[in-house]
Scaffold this motif. Structure first.
Motif, PDB file in Angstrom:
ATOM      1  N   ASP A 127      81.497  15.268 -12.156  1.00 27.23           N
ATOM      2  CA  ASP A 127      82.195  16.176 -13.065  1.00 27.23           C
ATOM      3  C   ASP A 127      83.685  15.848 -13.115  1.00 27.23           C
ATOM      4  OD1 ASP A 127      81.918  18.780 -14.678  1.00 27.23           O
ATOM      5  OD2 ASP A 127      83.578  19.232 -13.317  1.00 27.23           O
ATOM      6  N   PHE A 128      84.264  15.597 -11.966  1.00 26.64           N
ATOM      7  CA  PHE A 128      85.691  15.268 -11.897  1.00 26.64           C
ATOM      8  C   PHE A 128      85.994  13.963 -12.627  1.00 26.64           C
ATOM      9  CE2 PHE A 128      89.505  13.531  -9.883  1.00 26.64           C
ATOM     10  CZ  PHE A 128      90.377  14.600 -10.051  1.00 26.64           C
ATOM     11  N   TYR A 164      84.274  12.588 -15.015  1.00 22.42           N
ATOM     12  CA  TYR A 164      84.068  12.782 -16.452  1.00 22.42           C
ATOM     13  C   TYR A 164      85.261  13.491 -17.099  1.00 22.42           C
ATOM     14  CZ  TYR A 164      82.108  14.206 -20.892  1.00 22.42           C
ATOM     15  OH  TYR A 164      81.910  14.409 -22.230  1.00 22.42           O
ATOM     16  N   THR A 165      85.725  14.572 -16.467  1.00 21.70           N
ATOM     17  CA  THR A 165      86.776  15.376 -17.095  1.00 21.70           C
ATOM     18  C   THR A 165      88.185  14.812 -16.895  1.00 21.70           C
ATOM     19  OG1 THR A 165      86.866  16.857 -15.177  1.00 21.70           O
ATOM     20  CG2 THR A 165      85.456  17.518 -17.028  1.00 21.70           C
ATOM     21  N   THR A 166      88.334  13.806 -16.048  1.00 26.20           N
ATOM     22  CA  THR A 166      89.652  13.186 -15.893  1.00 26.20           C
ATOM     23  C   THR A 166      89.733  11.801 -16.527  1.00 26.20           C
ATOM     24  OG1 THR A 166      89.066  12.339 -13.705  1.00 26.20           O
ATOM     25  CG2 THR A 166      90.285  14.425 -13.786  1.00 26.20           C
ATOM     26  N   PRO A 175      88.958  13.371 -20.991  1.00 27.15           N
ATOM     27  CA  PRO A 175      89.991  14.301 -20.530  1.00 27.15           C
ATOM     28  C   PRO A 175      90.226  15.481 -21.478  1.00 27.15           C
ATOM     29  CG  PRO A 175      90.941  12.148 -21.032  1.00 27.15           C
ATOM     30  CD  PRO A 175      89.479  12.030 -21.220  1.00 27.15           C
ATOM     31  N   ASP A 204      91.952  26.931 -19.111  1.00 27.31           N
ATOM     32  CA  ASP A 204      91.710  25.565 -18.661  1.00 27.31           C
ATOM     33  C   ASP A 204      92.204  25.479 -17.217  1.00 27.31           C
ATOM     34  OD1 ASP A 204      91.623  22.897 -18.079  1.00 27.31           O
ATOM     35  OD2 ASP A 204      92.798  22.247 -19.802  1.00 27.31           O
ATOM     36  N   GLY A 218      91.512  23.204 -15.073  1.00 25.26           N
ATOM     37  CA  GLY A 218      91.728  21.833 -14.635  1.00 25.26           C
ATOM     38  C   GLY A 218      90.487  21.241 -14.005  1.00 25.26           C
ATOM     39  N   SER A 219      90.485  19.925 -13.929  1.00 24.20           N
ATOM     40  CA  SER A 219      89.313  19.190 -13.455  1.00 24.20           C
ATOM     41  C   SER A 219      88.960  19.478 -12.004  1.00 24.20           C
ATOM     42  CB  SER A 219      89.549  17.694 -13.634  1.00 24.20           C
ATOM     43  OG  SER A 219      89.697  17.401 -14.999  1.00 24.20           O
ATOM     44  N   ALA A 269      85.452  21.020 -10.819  1.00 28.97           N
ATOM     45  CA  ALA A 269      84.602  20.258  -9.901  1.00 28.97           C
ATOM     46  C   ALA A 269      84.207  21.131  -8.708  1.00 28.97           C
ATOM     47  CB  ALA A 269      85.327  18.992  -9.436  1.00 28.97           C
TER      48      ALA A 269
END
Length: 153
Positions: free
Chosen positions: A90-91, A93-95, A99, A120, A122-123, A127
C-alpha cells in the motif's frame, strides 16, 4: 515454533506484497468497490498461510498436537508478516506508483455524493491502517484455525 513462524510468515509476506501490489497496479482502472473486493480477497488469501503454518507446526514439529493458545500465537505471529507485506504494498503504491491516489479517491467519493470530510492522512498513516486491518482479519483467521486444529492429546 520460530522456524515455522518465519517460514510461513515470509511466504505470507511475499505473497501479500506481490499479489496486493499487482492488484493495485493492474486494477487502477477498476471501480473502487471492485478494488475493495479484490483487496479483501488478497488479504484473506495471504492469511491462508496462518492455517497452513499452524498445521505444519502441529504435524511436523510438535508431534501431532497443539493447544489452542499456542495455535493462536503462531497464527498472530504469521499475521504480522502478512500485514507488513500488505502495508508495504500500500505504501509503495501510494508513494511511488500512484501518488495522486487520495485525490482521485476523494474525487470519486464526491462524484458519488459523499458530502463528509475526507482527509488525506498520507501514505504512512494509510499503510498503518492497512496493517491494522490485516491484523484484525488475521486474529479472526488465527482463532478459527486454532479451533479447527487444536488437540491436546
Amino acid at each position: 515454533m520460530k522456524n515455522t513462524v518465519i517460514k510461513f510468515g515470509v511466504y505470507g509476506f511475499v505473497f501479500a506484497l506481490l499479489v496486493f501490489l499487482s492488484g493495485l497496479y493492474f486494477g487502477q482502472d477498476v471501480d473502487y468497490s471492485w478494488g475493495e473486493v479484490i483487496g479483501y480477497a488478497t488479504m484473506i488469501a495471504s492469511l491462508s498461510f496462518v492455517y497452513f503454518g499452524i498445521k505444519h507446526f502441529r504435524d511436523k514439529e510438535n508431534g501431532g498436537t497443539i493447544t489452542f493458545t499456542k495455535a493462536v500465537v503462531i497464527g498472530l505471529l504469521i499475521s504480522l508478516f502478512t500485514a507488513a507485506g500488505i502495508a508495504l504494498a500500500d505504501f509503495i503504491y501510494t508513494t511511488l506508483i500512484n501518488p495522486d491516489f487520495f485525490k482521485e479517491y476523494t474525487a470519486v467519493m464526491r462524484q458519488e455524493g459523499y458530502k463528509g470530510e475526507i482527509p488525506d492522512y498520507g501514505s504512512g498513516f494509510m499503510a498503518m491502517i492497512m496493517f491494522l486491518t490485516v491484523m484484525i482479519i488475521g486474529l479472526i483467521i488465527s482463532l478459527l484455525s486454532a479451533l479447527i486444529l487444536q488437540n491436546k492429546n
